[in-house]
Write an enzyme that holds these catalytic residues in place. Structure first.
Site: not given
Ligand code: PGA
Length: 248
Positions: A135, A140
């Site tokens: 990330h 993410e």
């Protein structure tokens, strides 16, 4: 460009030099700043450089990359608190923005934050850390490359690691600058230190460009500098024949 430095201190020092050079070159730069354990050394070194009084800080506009959602203002878990302790309280008054953790409507706060960045002309320089899952900011795996600032649900591994780092349970959601916002930066510097980052560095630098590894999008950015310490570079060095392809 990939620079392999001896240790985390050297990585922080080089990042602080790059920030200082940027502010000498363009005092009214918009600069994106990360949090976490990696940039601490950079902030420490930058504070020292400001004591030389060769950089003017009146016109710089700092933006934080992300902030947790749902804390009270001044909560020691917040990144606003982190930034204040590690940088802003030490360099005098500067113009800085961070998403409001206590905003009543976090979706609206995210959109307004994106608008602030747009009004500042986008980032001249964006500093990034990287998660072990790849990330950047709190984008993410699976986040669209076309994302702008938004409310993100954090992965359990991120929550676990960040909670462990500060010894308190962190929120499950955050406002993060999006991947497209990051990619619109004129220059990007990514820092990684420690052996736990060596695997993701290999995937990031030599793997496919895929939303499953958000940092891989940086392979498509024209001006990226990657600062690694020896440990984070461990696996790419043992794949040196392929590595030279991305580090001519
Ligand atoms: P770290 O976090 O600097 O604490 O390793 C990096 C990140 O999650 O982006």
């Amino acid at each position: 460009m990939v620079k392999i430095l001896k240790n985390p201190e050297e990585v922080g020092l080089e990042a602080a030099r790059m920030l200082t050079r940027q502010l000498i070159h363009k005092p009214n730069s918009a600069v994106a700043l990360p949090t976490g354990s990696t940039p601490l050394k950079m902030y420490k070194a930058f504070v020292k450089f400001t004591e030389f009084e060769i950089v003017e800080l009146e016109d710089v506009h700092f933006f934080n990359l992300d902030e947790y959602v749902g804390l009270t203002k001044d909560d020691p878990i917040s990144y606003a608190y982190y930034m204040n302790v590690n940088l802003f309280s030490r360099i005098g008054k500067v113009n800085h923005d961070i998403p409001r953790t206590d905003a009543a409507d976090s979706e609206k706060e995210a959109l307004e934050y994106e608008e602030k960045i747009r009004r500042a002309g986008g980032f001249d320089l964006c500093f990034l850390g990287i998660g072990i899952d790849g990330h950047i900011g709190f984008n993410e795996p699976g986040t669209s490359f076309s994302s702008v600032t938004h409310v993100a649900k954090l992965h359990s591994s991120t929550i676990e690691r960040n909670s462990k780092l500060i010894g308190k349970v962190v929120p499950k959601k955050a406002i993060t600058v999006g991947i497209k916002t990051i990619m619109n930066s004129r220059r990007i510097v990514l820092m990684a230190t420690g052996i736990e980052k060596s695997k993701v560095m290999l995937q990031f630098l030599l793997g496919d460009v895929t939303p499953e590894l958000p940092a891989s999008v940086l392979q498509l950015h024209p001006k990226v500098t990657i600062l690694l310490d020896e440990e984070a570079a461990d696996k790419i060095k043992s794949n040196a024949s392929e590595f030279h392809l991305i580090n001519p």
